[in-house]
Every structure is written in structure tokens, then in C-alpha cells.
Scaffold this active site. Structure first.
Site, mmCIF file in Angstrom:
data_model
loop_
_atom_site.group_PDB
_atom_site.id
_atom_site.type_symbol
_atom_site.label_atom_id
_atom_site.label_comp_id
_atom_site.label_asym_id
_atom_site.label_seq_id
_atom_site.Cartn_x
_atom_site.Cartn_y
_atom_site.Cartn_z
ATOM 1 N N GLU A 141 0.882 -1.170 0.000
ATOM 2 C CA GLU A 141 0.000 0.000 0.000
ATOM 3 C C GLU A 141 0.915 1.214 0.000
ATOM 4 O O GLU A 141 1.562 1.514 1.004
ATOM 5 C CB GLU A 141 -0.893 -0.007 1.249
ATOM 6 C CG GLU A 141 -1.777 1.225 1.375
ATOM 7 C CD GLU A 141 -2.467 1.335 2.740
ATOM 8 O OE1 GLU A 141 -2.645 2.482 3.211
ATOM 9 O OE2 GLU A 141 -2.822 0.306 3.323
ATOM 10 N N ARG A 168 1.050 10.113 1.053
ATOM 11 C CA ARG A 168 1.612 11.091 2.000
ATOM 12 C C ARG A 168 2.938 11.644 1.484
ATOM 13 O O ARG A 168 3.432 12.646 1.992
ATOM 14 C CB ARG A 168 1.826 10.445 3.381
ATOM 15 C CG ARG A 168 0.544 10.283 4.170
ATOM 16 C CD ARG A 168 0.801 9.697 5.538
ATOM 17 N NE ARG A 168 1.257 8.316 5.445
ATOM 18 C CZ ARG A 168 2.139 7.768 6.269
ATOM 19 N NH1 ARG A 168 2.674 8.484 7.237
ATOM 20 N NH2 ARG A 168 2.488 6.506 6.130
ATOM 21 N N LYS A 197 -10.879 -1.022 6.169
ATOM 22 C CA LYS A 197 -9.646 -0.737 6.896
ATOM 23 C C LYS A 197 -10.056 -0.208 8.268
ATOM 24 O O LYS A 197 -10.914 0.678 8.357
ATOM 25 C CB LYS A 197 -8.831 0.313 6.140
ATOM 26 C CG LYS A 197 -7.620 0.806 6.915
ATOM 27 C CD LYS A 197 -6.720 1.649 6.034
ATOM 28 C CE LYS A 197 -5.605 2.292 6.854
ATOM 29 N NZ LYS A 197 -4.461 2.671 6.048
#
Length: 213
Positions: free
Chosen positions: A41, A45, A129
């Protein structure tokens, strides 16, 4: 095999922030694959997340690569264009979920409350998630939430390490655990690929042990 099942089969999802994709994406993809964790993943960011996704997919075509910390539709488009196979968001944004459903790409939104779960149910999602896991009540809360919402499998991320991985992955509600312990900034920045391979192998052993009882 669909993506949910592939992620569940692997059992751990490295959550990666790459500050230098051109230098690190290819060797990292190889290290994860060699360690038995062919999934990533890649979080938005850091700038160049889409480039990192593209490089990882090209380097290891059989690897499952998704985009994390996705906050906007523009990022969804960038991720898909780069070859991302799934999208992860930190919270539940109905517009983003609807957009990913339209684009036919799996999305795993961050959900930690009954309201989040209820919203996810309306979209027919199967895997959520749970983020940030430890700070949001951890395993106890995940188990409590599964009582009214038994239809969901959960991918907890946040505060998970080799120390508590077995405890989490032993829970039947959990399909996989997200973590950055095997892909820390120090390991990546300093090219400690052997250490990453080793941490991945240890993670795989823990998953196998937990699931085979």
C-alpha cells in the site's frame, strides 16, 4: 482469485511512504516479494506515490500494489493511471467510495465506528480498513463491532508490529493486517533490503502459525 482473497491469503500489507521512488521502489518491490509479502500500500503522503506504484508494478508484475492515504478523486485517477489495483482511504468518504465503485477498483475505507460500518454496508463493501487500530480500541473493539456487522472482514492498520501481529491475525474477523514496521523510513532510506526480507519472512511465519493453530 480476487483482490480481497489475495490480500487475505498473504495476511500482511506493508504500508509504504517513499520519499525517493526512483531509487527505492524497484529494490523494495523485489525485497517484499522475496520475503513472501508480494503486496504494498503506497501512501500518497509522499510526493511521487503514483510513480512508485508504476515502478513497483513494472518491477514485479505479479505483485499486488495499491494506493494508500487517498484523499481526493484526483489521487484516485493518478493511482489508477499508475496501475494501482486497490485504493485505501484513512476515513470513510462516501463520494470517494462511490467514485471507486464507478471506476470498478476495490476501496478499503478507514472505518472505526458503527456509523462508518453502516455507511459501508450501503455500498456493499466486504473489507474495511480499521484505522488507526490500536488508538481506536484495537482487537477488543474490532470484535465488538463484528457482532452487529458480521458481514465485514477487517484490515487493521496502526500500531501493529511483530509483537501483536499473531494476536490480531488469529481473530477470524481479520483478513490481513496493515503495518509499516517492515518498511520503516530507516530501512528504506538506508537500503536495508535484507532486513526487510527478514521482517517479511517473520511476518509470514506468524500468519501461518496463527492460521494453522
Amino acid at each position: 482469485m480476487d483482490i480481497n482473497n489475495r490480500i487475505s491469503e498473504i495476511g500482511v500489507v506493508p504500508v509504504i511512504k517513499l520519499s525517493n521512488p526512483q531509487r527505492d521502489a524497484a529494490p523494495l518491490a523485489k525485497a517484499l516479494t522475496e520475503g513472501g509479502v508480494p503486496v504494498a500500500e503506497v501512501t500518497f503522503r509522499a510526493a511521487g506515490a503514483d510513480e512508485a506504484i508504476r515502478i513497483m508494478r513494472e518491477t514485479c508484475p505479479d505483485m499486488l500494489v495499491g494506493a494508500g492515504t487517498v484523499l481526493t478523486m484526483e489521487q484516485v485517477d493518478k493511482a489508477i493511471a499508475a496501475g494501482a489495483q486497490f485504493i485505501v482511504t484513512p476515513g470513510f468518504d462516501p463520494e470517494l467510495v462511490a467514485y471507486c465503485c464507478e471506476k470498478n477498483i476495490p476501496i478499503y475505507p478507514g472505518c472505526t465506528t458503527p456509523t462508518d460500518y453502516h455507511a459501508a454496508l450501503k455500498f456493499g463493501l466486504k473489507v474495511l480498513k480499521f484505522f488507526p487500530a490500536e488508538q481506536s480500541g484495537g482487537l477488543a473493539k474490532i470484535k465488538a463491532m463484528s457482532a452487529p456487522f458480521p458481514m465485514f472482514k477487517v484490515m487493521p492498520t496502526g500500531g501493529i508490529s511483530l509483537k501483536n501481529l499473531k494476536e490480531y491475525i488469529s481473530c477470524p474477523v481479520i483478513c490481513a493486517c496493515g503495518g509499516s514496521y517492515m518498511v520503516t523510513a530507516d530501512l528504506i532510506e538506508n537500503g536495508k533490503w535484507d532486513e526487510i526480507i527478514d521482517l517479511c519472512k517473520k511476518s509470514v511465519e506468524i500468519v501461518k502459525e496463527a492460521r494453522n493453530g
